[in-house]
Structures are given as structure tokens and as C-alpha cells.
Design a protein around this motif. Structure first.
Motif, PDB file in Angstrom:
ATOM      1  N   TYR A  34      -3.169  -5.666   3.735  1.00  0.00           N
ATOM      2  CA  TYR A  34      -4.500  -5.243   3.306  1.00  0.00           C
ATOM      3  C   TYR A  34      -5.587  -5.870   4.189  1.00  0.00           C
ATOM      4  O   TYR A  34      -6.600  -5.234   4.488  1.00  0.00           O
ATOM      5  CB  TYR A  34      -4.718  -5.613   1.844  1.00  0.00           C
ATOM      6  CG  TYR A  34      -3.633  -5.073   0.947  1.00  0.00           C
ATOM      7  CD1 TYR A  34      -3.449  -3.701   0.795  1.00  0.00           C
ATOM      8  CD2 TYR A  34      -2.760  -5.930   0.278  1.00  0.00           C
ATOM      9  CE1 TYR A  34      -2.443  -3.202  -0.006  1.00  0.00           C
ATOM     10  CE2 TYR A  34      -1.750  -5.431  -0.531  1.00  0.00           C
ATOM     11  CZ  TYR A  34      -1.593  -4.071  -0.662  1.00  0.00           C
ATOM     12  OH  TYR A  34      -0.584  -3.569  -1.454  1.00  0.00           O
ATOM     13  N   GLN A  37      -5.677  -3.865   7.360  1.00  0.00           N
ATOM     14  CA  GLN A  37      -6.394  -2.607   7.150  1.00  0.00           C
ATOM     15  C   GLN A  37      -7.893  -2.834   7.153  1.00  0.00           C
ATOM     16  O   GLN A  37      -8.659  -2.022   7.690  1.00  0.00           O
ATOM     17  CB  GLN A  37      -5.952  -1.979   5.822  1.00  0.00           C
ATOM     18  CG  GLN A  37      -4.524  -1.470   5.819  1.00  0.00           C
ATOM     19  CD  GLN A  37      -4.041  -1.062   4.431  1.00  0.00           C
ATOM     20  OE1 GLN A  37      -4.762  -1.189   3.442  1.00  0.00           O
ATOM     21  NE2 GLN A  37      -2.798  -0.605   4.355  1.00  0.00           N
ATOM     22  N   SER A  69      -9.607   0.158  -0.045  1.00  0.00           N
ATOM     23  CA  SER A  69      -8.363  -0.553  -0.347  1.00  0.00           C
ATOM     24  C   SER A  69      -7.816  -0.084  -1.695  1.00  0.00           C
ATOM     25  O   SER A  69      -8.579   0.364  -2.554  1.00  0.00           O
ATOM     26  CB  SER A  69      -8.611  -2.063  -0.415  1.00  0.00           C
ATOM     27  OG  SER A  69      -9.137  -2.556   0.791  1.00  0.00           O
ATOM     28  N   ALA A  81      -4.489  -4.996  -4.278  1.00  0.00           N
ATOM     29  CA  ALA A  81      -4.640  -5.483  -2.912  1.00  0.00           C
ATOM     30  C   ALA A  81      -5.298  -6.854  -2.886  1.00  0.00           C
ATOM     31  O   ALA A  81      -4.828  -7.771  -2.218  1.00  0.00           O
ATOM     32  CB  ALA A  81      -5.461  -4.486  -2.094  1.00  0.00           C
TER      33      ALA A  81
END
Length: 226
Positions: A34, A37, A69, A81
Motif C-alpha cells: 500500500y 501504491q 487505497s 490498508a
């Protein structure tokens, strides 16, 4: 109560916990995907210090990236997350192990849950409509390291019988899909009821000044220890 191995640093002397469960959170490694990302979405991935870059990102850009997320209404639902992670400092270990090892603030506390806490969080998985889909979801999203032998008792304890699911004691009412009430039962127990009961039962051996409640249909059922 679990931070820094139970040291309160004199900041508080009691606690009242609504949905008071020491939830399973995983390690920093499990949260890395996460973070990756997030740095990609904010154009920080090529920076030598990605955290410093994130601290300089425009708030609007950062907020949009965070909102993309997985949250509670994403397909993975309560496998969140952005939770605290066992980082070796703030949380020195998984919360359940900290409770077992008595690394908890020894303070009076009240802890409780709502009876059907898993219901709202299970509305993101309405496309799960068969036994095999339910079982695959648990295997892949919740317990990817568990064996079939370990999972079989769990599946038996959460049958696809809609009258046995959550919201409880409502027969087949609120059966949005054939697996919805089953999913709500599992998620409600996995994140709320089971961790809270484990926490309170373990603490009750060591201290007497704890109280618990379960809110069912807006009526409080109280229990005490000591």
C-alpha cells in the motif's frame, strides 16, 4: 494500551473501548504494497527518500491517493490498508501476542461491541454468492497462509444457512445474498467479537478491574470481572 509494550507514560489511567478489540494488524512488510501504491500515485517513487517526498506532496494530491487505497467498502473490506503495523517500536509485536505476553497497560477498562458489527462491512462483497466463492475469499483475502485442514473447521462454524447469520435472530431477513449473512458473521467475529473476548479473558486472569458489554438491538447486556 498495547503501545510501547503497555507503557502509558502517565498519559492515561483508564480506558473505555467501543468496538474495543485489539485487531490483528500484520507487519510492516504486509503493508508495504500500500505504501508503494501511495508513492507511485504521488510521483514519489523515483525519489531517494520517498517519505520525505510524501511530506511535501500537495494535500489534495495526497488525499486523492489515500482515498484510492482499499478502505472498508473495498472488496477486501476489513482487511484494511492503513492500520497500525507491528513495527518493533510502537507495536513491538502482533497485538494478540502482546496480550498473551502481558505487555498491556495494567489499567481499569470497559470494552464492548455491537452484536452485528460485521453487517455494514460485508456489503462490499455482495458478489460472493456461493460456498466456493466464500471459501476462496477467506483463503485469499483473510488467511492466505492457512491450510485446507485448518480452514475446514472455520467453514463449518460459519454455515451458509442464512437463518444462522448476522444480523442474528432475524431468520432469513436481511439476506441480501445467499452468503451475505455468513460473511457478516465471520467478519464481525474475526475483527470485533473474538479479539475482544480473547483480550478480556486473558486480562481477567491478571486483573479484576475490567467490565464488558455487548449491545444487542439497542439494549446493553453487561458483564463484569472481579
Amino acid at each position: 494500551m498495547l503501545a510501547y509494550n503497555g507503557s502509558t507514560s502517565g498519559l492515561f489511567h483508564g480506558a473505555f473501548l467501543q468496538s474495543g478489540s485489539p485487531i490483528p494488524v500484520g507487519t510492516l512488510t504486509e503493508g508495504q504494497v500500500y505504501y508503494n501504491q501511495l508513492v507511485n500515485a504521488t510521483s514519489c517513487s523515483l525519489q531517494s527518500d520517498t517519505l520525505a517526498c510524501l511530506r511535501r506532496v500537495d494535500l489534495g494530491i495526497l488525499s486523492r491517493a489515500i482515498n484510492d487505497s482499499p478502505g472498508i467498502f473495498a472488496y477486501q473490506s476489513l482487511v484494511l490498508a492503513w492500520t497500525p503495523r507491528a513495527d518493533g517500536s510502537f507495536l513491538s509485536d502482533n497485538p494478540q501476542r502482546l496480550v498473551q505476553q502481558n505487555r498491556v497497560a495494567n489499567i481499569p477498562f470497559v470494552s464492548g461491541d455491537v452484536d452485528d458489527e460485521g453487517t455494514i462491512f460485508s456489503q462490499s462483497t455482495l458478489n460472493i454468492t456461493s460456498d466456493s466463492e466464500f471459501e476462496n475469499y477467506i483463503k485469499t483475502i483473510w488467511l492466505p497462509n492457512a491450510t485446507d485442514a485448518q480452514l475446514e473447521p472455520l467453514f463449518s462454524q460459519y454455515p451458509s444457512d442464512r437463518s444462522a447469520g448476522s444480523p442474528y435472530n432475524t431468520s432469513i431477513e436481511s439476506s441480501i445474498t445467499s452468503q451475505y449473512k455468513r460473511m457478516a458473521s465471520f467478519q464481525g467475529d474475526a475483527v470485533f467479537q473474538a479479539p475482544r473476548r480473547f483480550f478480556m479473558q486473558t486480562r481477567a486472569v491478571r486483573q479484576s478491574n475490567i467490565w464488558g458489554f455487548r449491545e444487542a438491538n439497542h439494549a446493553f447486556e453487561l458483564s463484569t470481572s472481579g
